[in-house]
Design an enzyme around this catalytic site. Sequence first.
Site, PDB file in Angstrom:
ATOM      1  N   GLU A 476       0.800  -1.224   0.000  1.00  0.00           N
ATOM      2  CA  GLU A 476       0.000   0.000   0.000  1.00  0.00           C
ATOM      3  C   GLU A 476       0.835   1.277   0.000  1.00  0.00           C
ATOM      4  O   GLU A 476       0.313   2.359   0.244  1.00  0.00           O
ATOM      5  CB  GLU A 476      -0.991   0.001   1.180  1.00  0.00           C
ATOM      6  CG  GLU A 476      -1.993  -1.158   1.072  1.00  0.00           C
ATOM      7  CD  GLU A 476      -2.869  -1.313   2.300  1.00  0.00           C
ATOM      8  OE1 GLU A 476      -2.510  -0.765   3.360  1.00  0.00           O
ATOM      9  OE2 GLU A 476      -3.910  -1.972   2.202  1.00  0.00           O
ATOM     10  N   GLU A 542      -6.683  -6.823  -1.878  1.00  0.00           N
ATOM     11  CA  GLU A 542      -7.100  -7.203  -0.524  1.00  0.00           C
ATOM     12  C   GLU A 542      -8.612  -7.035  -0.389  1.00  0.00           C
ATOM     13  O   GLU A 542      -9.104  -5.916  -0.366  1.00  0.00           O
ATOM     14  CB  GLU A 542      -6.414  -6.344   0.541  1.00  0.00           C
ATOM     15  CG  GLU A 542      -4.914  -6.517   0.641  1.00  0.00           C
ATOM     16  CD  GLU A 542      -4.309  -5.682   1.769  1.00  0.00           C
ATOM     17  OE1 GLU A 542      -5.092  -5.137   2.582  1.00  0.00           O
ATOM     18  OE2 GLU A 542      -3.078  -5.571   1.837  1.00  0.00           O
TER      19      GLU A 542
END
Length: 875
Positions: A476, A542
């Site tokens: 991320e 995710e």
Amino acid sequence: MPVLTGLMVGTLVYGQDRYELNSGWKMRLAGEVKERGTAISADTYQLTGWKPAVVPGTVLGSMLENKEVPDPFWGMNNERIPDIYHTGRDYYTYWFAKDFKEGYPGGGRQVWLTFRGINYSCEIFLNGKKVNAEPFKGMFLRKSFNITRLLSKTGNNRLAVIVYPPDPVGNPNGGQGGDGIIARNVSHQYVAGWDWIRPIRDRNTGIWDKVYIERTGTVNIKDPHLVTRVPGKRLPEGTQSPAIIRMSAEVENTSDRVVEGVLQYVLEGNKISKKVSIAARRTVQVDLPGLNLKSPRLWWPAGYGPQNLYSTELQFIENGSVSDKEALSFGVREIQTDWNPLTRSKQILVNGQKIFIKGGNWIISDAMLRFSKERYDAEIRYHRDMNLNLIRIWGGALVERPEFYEACDRYGLLVLQDFWMSGDCNGRWLDPMKKEDQWTRRKYPDDHGLFLESAAEMIKMVRNHPSLAMWCGGNEIMPPDDILVPLRDSILPKLDGTRWFIDYSNSDEMSYNFIGGNGDGPYTIQPVSSFWEKRTWPFNSEVGSVGVGDYESLERFIPKENMKVPVPRPGQQPSEEADSVWTYHTYTGVGYEQSIEPYGKPDDIHDFAMKAQLVNYDQYRGLIEGFSSHMWDWYTGVIIWKTQNPWTAMRGQMYDYYLDPNACLYGLRAGSRPLNLMCNPVDGTVMLVNNGFKQHRDLMVVIKSFDMAGKEKLITQVFAYMEPSSVKKILSVKKELDEMGKDDGAFLLLQVLDKDQKVLCDNFYWFPDQNGKYSGLGKMKQAAVVTEVKTTGRGKIEVKLRNPSHSPVAFFNRISVLDQSTGKRILPSFFDDNYVSVVPGSEKTIRIDYPASSTIVPVVSVKGWNVAEQKIPVK
């Protein structure tokens, strides 16, 4: 200890001979030792008062083995273990010592000491001499030392290593990665705590990975690199056009003279070689001629073709003798990517064929780094059994070990490997739990050169594995430019150059974020309809849900007095009040109560855990079917957050820490079949999905419904055909389901048969009544299932469940293999299906593999929603 032997053309072979130093280690708290390493590593020094140590392992792992601390995975025990942030680093700074036999070599032979991982820094001594003249720090470095001149003439040797913890260790204040400063090191970030784990008290200090002694001749082969190219678009079947094999390696001359010889390997009868001249005390890079491998046996991801593997041996020949050799196992395949303009995301190709990615996020096998080939094999096999084809290694952990990759090679799991960054610790978001501001955290780690050196070492360690498909800069968040640019533009092209690199896990380069937000998620229980109807990111890295195990799983880490049903709190946050031990083990406190309520208020903890499995199954089948239904138009892939836990957590897992699967695994398995018939819960549309490369003709689609009494209605039976890698709508059954199930709900059976009337796919759904309640399930009569058990081989069982005609559906049966003497499950056990339902007048066969033992008598247990538990001894 291995013996130096081997013959080649009548000449003694001084080939590589390697063994592990993995037993007989001793340890002692550094503060209790006054002597220096030069004295400790002398054979005259007495290790009086030193304790047994686990190597490879961590300080905390050794303390646990020595019963100095309680099991941190049980109850609230982790709170009873002193945390390094409060004790100071000296509390977990230890000396490790190991005596071993290795004779002083002659004739130019060399002996090497290799560490595959120490956390975090160390000083190494052997026989009274210091081994590492330069500092050795960083969790992800491999270091190899030529110890030939340091070996004892007697053959008795003493190795001593002092290991220092990371610095800083970070405050475990409840944030993701605690206060974040653990990320100033090049090491694990999760050890300061996350929302799925509590802090690891020693931050995994120790000689955590393997230690080897290696023997070679004058020349040492280092880090062979094998690349395979597969031109064109291939199919698994038939004779293959040639593939291209390229091999290279570093070759080191340890002597004071020029060495001339031949670097060679043999593959499928082809000898590939090159003459080499190496100056004294030099290392050279040698690129061997390419090989056109005829009729190659290709490697494919799981569900698409076989996982063919080759083996060969790279040798350096000097004067007719083998100076060194390196064994290699590899698969012939090529990874490609391209951009899907319709979905606006990357898509993955293997051997020229598009692969719809169905993946799982992986943290680490064990939070305390107690790794084994057997555990890796079991975990990767579970992922294969879920019909997944990719595992992503999350960036707050590690580049996984070669043994992990070997298992992925065997079972066909592609790997997306992150480097050591996370948006949480490395500054993507404003976070009041973090000690330092975003600009400061953006510069983590402190030593960028160490990060790049570690990355290079890890690339070389795993780059030959066919399962490794992609590299990722971080979780991320991308690395800072002075890490990202050399990693992307120099190190990876030089050391690998064959795989896709993305700068971070939810980058627009992977999956264009046209929705907003962080580019991944959600992470909670969803209405199953949302997976089908609500569009999310086109390659979602995710997205996930729950994962609480059944009662047998919960009792492995929750004390009996804490086995309490969470209490709903309507209109409040969190929406459930759970026992403090549940909360400590990361029970989410949201979602289950709303999802279980339609099944009826749980009677007790057993009932809660059983109903949780119904939710688990439905959630993950719905998730993967919803994504599959929009294959290539909305999505090119999805990676579930997450499929396993390295600790006794209660969220995001298809099996628990003790390798006991829950219904998530089998719901995901049912929804991920390569050829699958599935039903959209919103409009009742039945759809056929073909993930494979084959065109299917003369498929028979059978759709039946059943009421709670077992009455059957044939809705349709129709021929269908399927193009490769495609989705097709068959018809809607909403009207039939609404009519049959308005009062009590209904069951739906979907089957696909081939031309021989063999069942290729069997998907079974349960639907609520018109009020959204599963009222009919509570009224079901018992089904008198007849169970037959037979042994088909060592550790192999077949269980046949037969449900008589005029019986209700035998609903949601959990099959287990128990130890007769303890009544506990034998783990890990592998089932080709579980949580199965059997309609009236039919039978279902389940095949089981379990770890057979001469001391354990296995018993098969069958227990369902309306099937009383049966226990059948295995003869």
